[in-house]
Scaffold this active site. Structure first.
Site, PDB file in Angstrom:
ATOM      1  N   LYS A 185       1.962   1.687   7.361  1.00  0.00           N
ATOM      2  CA  LYS A 185       2.280   0.864   8.536  1.00  0.00           C
ATOM      3  C   LYS A 185       3.333   1.550   9.397  1.00  0.00           C
ATOM      4  O   LYS A 185       4.053   2.449   8.966  1.00  0.00           O
ATOM      5  CB  LYS A 185       2.789  -0.518   8.094  1.00  0.00           C
ATOM      6  CG  LYS A 185       1.709  -1.386   7.475  1.00  0.00           C
ATOM      7  CD  LYS A 185       0.533  -1.643   8.414  1.00  0.00           C
ATOM      8  CE  LYS A 185       0.888  -2.551   9.571  1.00  0.00           C
ATOM      9  NZ  LYS A 185      -0.278  -2.813  10.463  1.00  0.00           N
ATOM     10  N   TYR A 187      -0.647   4.193  10.654  1.00  0.00           N
ATOM     11  CA  TYR A 187      -1.075   3.185  11.629  1.00  0.00           C
ATOM     12  C   TYR A 187       0.122   2.867  12.517  1.00  0.00           C
ATOM     13  O   TYR A 187       1.236   2.640  12.025  1.00  0.00           O
ATOM     14  CB  TYR A 187      -1.539   1.899  10.941  1.00  0.00           C
ATOM     15  CG  TYR A 187      -2.877   2.010  10.250  1.00  0.00           C
ATOM     16  CD1 TYR A 187      -4.037   2.258  10.981  1.00  0.00           C
ATOM     17  CD2 TYR A 187      -2.991   1.852   8.877  1.00  0.00           C
ATOM     18  CE1 TYR A 187      -5.270   2.365  10.356  1.00  0.00           C
ATOM     19  CE2 TYR A 187      -4.225   1.954   8.238  1.00  0.00           C
ATOM     20  CZ  TYR A 187      -5.360   2.212   8.987  1.00  0.00           C
ATOM     21  OH  TYR A 187      -6.571   2.316   8.361  1.00  0.00           O
ATOM     22  N   GLU A 242      -5.379   4.687  13.748  1.00  0.00           N
ATOM     23  CA  GLU A 242      -6.349   3.797  14.388  1.00  0.00           C
ATOM     24  C   GLU A 242      -6.980   4.364  15.653  1.00  0.00           C
ATOM     25  O   GLU A 242      -7.973   3.812  16.153  1.00  0.00           O
ATOM     26  CB  GLU A 242      -5.728   2.430  14.691  1.00  0.00           C
ATOM     27  CG  GLU A 242      -4.735   2.386  15.849  1.00  0.00           C
ATOM     28  CD  GLU A 242      -3.316   2.750  15.450  1.00  0.00           C
ATOM     29  OE1 GLU A 242      -2.419   2.584  16.292  1.00  0.00           O
ATOM     30  OE2 GLU A 242      -3.105   3.185  14.297  1.00  0.00           O
ATOM     31  N   ARG A 245       0.835  -1.198   0.000  1.00  0.00           N
ATOM     32  CA  ARG A 245       0.000   0.000   0.000  1.00  0.00           C
ATOM     33  C   ARG A 245       0.876   1.258   0.000  1.00  0.00           C
ATOM     34  O   ARG A 245       2.073   1.198   0.265  1.00  0.00           O
ATOM     35  CB  ARG A 245      -0.915   0.007   1.230  1.00  0.00           C
ATOM     36  CG  ARG A 245      -2.007  -1.038   1.202  1.00  0.00           C
ATOM     37  CD  ARG A 245      -2.748  -1.124   2.532  1.00  0.00           C
ATOM     38  NE  ARG A 245      -1.939  -1.728   3.578  1.00  0.00           N
ATOM     39  CZ  ARG A 245      -2.334  -1.895   4.842  1.00  0.00           C
ATOM     40  NH1 ARG A 245      -3.534  -1.482   5.204  1.00  0.00           N
ATOM     41  NH2 ARG A 245      -1.531  -2.459   5.726  1.00  0.00           N
ATOM     42  N   ASP A 275      -2.450  -7.441  15.137  1.00  0.00           N
ATOM     43  CA  ASP A 275      -1.627  -6.235  15.159  1.00  0.00           C
ATOM     44  C   ASP A 275      -1.774  -5.462  16.458  1.00  0.00           C
ATOM     45  O   ASP A 275      -1.013  -4.531  16.727  1.00  0.00           O
ATOM     46  CB  ASP A 275      -1.913  -5.329  13.957  1.00  0.00           C
ATOM     47  CG  ASP A 275      -3.374  -4.956  13.810  1.00  0.00           C
ATOM     48  OD1 ASP A 275      -4.172  -5.323  14.692  1.00  0.00           O
ATOM     49  OD2 ASP A 275      -3.732  -4.299  12.808  1.00  0.00           O
ATOM     50  N   HIS A 309      -0.359   1.122  16.175  1.00  0.00           N
ATOM     51  CA  HIS A 309      -0.635  -0.062  17.013  1.00  0.00           C
ATOM     52  C   HIS A 309       0.434  -0.225  18.096  1.00  0.00           C
ATOM     53  O   HIS A 309       1.014  -1.301  18.278  1.00  0.00           O
ATOM     54  CB  HIS A 309      -0.735  -1.330  16.157  1.00  0.00           C
ATOM     55  CG  HIS A 309      -1.802  -1.256  15.096  1.00  0.00           C
ATOM     56  ND1 HIS A 309      -3.150  -1.274  15.403  1.00  0.00           N
ATOM     57  CD2 HIS A 309      -1.725  -1.163  13.750  1.00  0.00           C
ATOM     58  CE1 HIS A 309      -3.854  -1.189  14.280  1.00  0.00           C
ATOM     59  NE2 HIS A 309      -3.018  -1.115  13.271  1.00  0.00           N
TER      60      HIS A 309
END
Length: 370
Positions: free
Chosen positions: A74, A93, A117, A15, A269, A95
């Site tokens: 990511k 993102y 997120e 992505r 994740d 996490h």
């Protein structure tokens, strides 16, 4: 503002955080956009698609060194930690509850880290997580059905069954966005579907949608253990925003599952909701524990990068324009939903879930903005 888009280097990640249409919009607002060559290739965008809209192609070192705002999909991996720098805005993102080493690296660098997120509206919805949850929920059943094939490690079950042969049993833990999309796919494939959730209102919603096609069950340890024994495919679809996912399926429950059954844990994740699950990659997605196939890909939407990139950038671009146009402080003050996305700022952990995961006290958002 100078905005940088480096190429994603996490294993299997295809992505990209910005489309050519996004570049067009940002350049029209007077910003400068730096793209690492090849950043969009995996999603079907050529370098010239970006330059035609006004972006500059720069080597990765220049992108990280010059950009005031870094856009990623990511979280940074270890080789990227040295690139992080003080007061640079990172929007991606993260996490962090499942990656304490990255939390420490962000603190040490002084980066202002905003996580897609945990951007959260007043009604509790998560606008930047929702599209990837939709993709991951649908993929969880697609991938689970694939790995139920005998040649792919599973029991040799056709999820839909055929006349005279019953369908496969699908159990979905959680009736949020991931869970609803997993249910949608499982019902569409003709599976025998059950869904569990602690929120009975969500179960009512599922019941209204599927009018008896789906069995709804209140989630507790007893019911999870009972349904897991029957499952051919178990989907973990649990989320506590910003915090580590709770363990709902302990190892002793996995031991009772059928040999060749498949677990797909979308929550991996965030640490995973299955005790025996650990993160895997698209290059090597599965492993066996107690004869049960475990699928722990932490970036499942990267399997369909073009769809996922469009779905993600559709919702992130307005926030990017706001951050770039107003600056981080004014943007966070003026947008409470975006402010919830602030995880780490110049050495201080702001998000309570992240602070709890690393054993620290969260710094109040108000004091950071002040």
């Amino acid at each position: 503002m100078i905005i940088g888009v480096p190429k994603e280097i996490k294993t299997g990640e295809q992505r990209v955080a910005l489309t050519p249409a996004g570049v067009h919009d940002l350049v029209a607002h007077g910003h400068r956009v730096l793209i690492e060559p090849g950043a969009g290739t995996g999603s079907g965008f050529r370098d010239e698609d970006y330059t035609k809209e006004g972006a500059s192609l720069e080597p990765v070192d220049a992108v990280w060194a010059q950009a005031e705002l870094i856009l990623k999909v990511k979280e940074p991996i270890r080789v990227e930690y040295p690139r992080l720098r003080s007061k640079q805005i990172l929007f991606t993102y993260l996490h962090l509850a499942a990656v304490p080493d990255l939390t420490r690296a962000l603190q040490k660098s002084g980066t202002i880290a905003i996580a897609y997120e945990t951007v959260q509206r007043a009604d509790g919805s998560l606008p930047l997580l929702t599209p990837m949850s939709e993709v991951a929920g649908r993929l969880s059943v697609q991938e689970g059905a694939y790995h139920l094939g005998k040649a792919h490690g599973g029991r040799g079950i056709l999820l839909s069954g055929v006349p005279g042969v019953p369908p496969g049993n699908v159990v979905v833990l959680g009736a949020g966005t991931v869970g609803l999309n997993a249910v949608r796919m499982a019902v569409g494939l003709g599976g025998d579907v059950s869904v569990l959730d602690v929120n009975v209102d969500r179960l009512r919603h599922v019941d209204d949608l599927y009018r008896g096609q789906v069995v709804t069950v209140a989630s507790n340890a007893f019911n999870i253990a009972r349904l897991a024994q029957r499952a051919d495919l178990l989907v973990g679809a649990v989320l506590v925003a910003g915090a580590r996912a709770p363990i709902l399926v302990p190892e002793w429950t996995v031991k009772t599952m059928k040999e060749g059954s498949v677990i797909v844990d979308v929550a991996v994740d965030q640490g995973g909701c299955v005790e025996t699950m650990h993160p895997t990659t698209l290059a090597d997605p599965i492993y066996l524990v107690h004869g049960v196939v475990h699928y722990g890909v932490a970036n499942m939407p990267a399997l369909v990068p073009r769809t996922s990139t469009f779905a993600l950038t559709n919702v992130t671009l307005p926030y990017i324009v706001e951050l770039a146009g107003k600056g981080v402080a004014a943007a966070l003050r003026g947008n409470p939903a975006l402010a919830k996305g602030l995880n780490v700022s110049q050495g201080r952990i702001v998000h309570p879930g992240v602070a709890e995961a690393v054993g620290e006290k969260a710094t109040p958002l108000e004091s950071v903005l002040a």
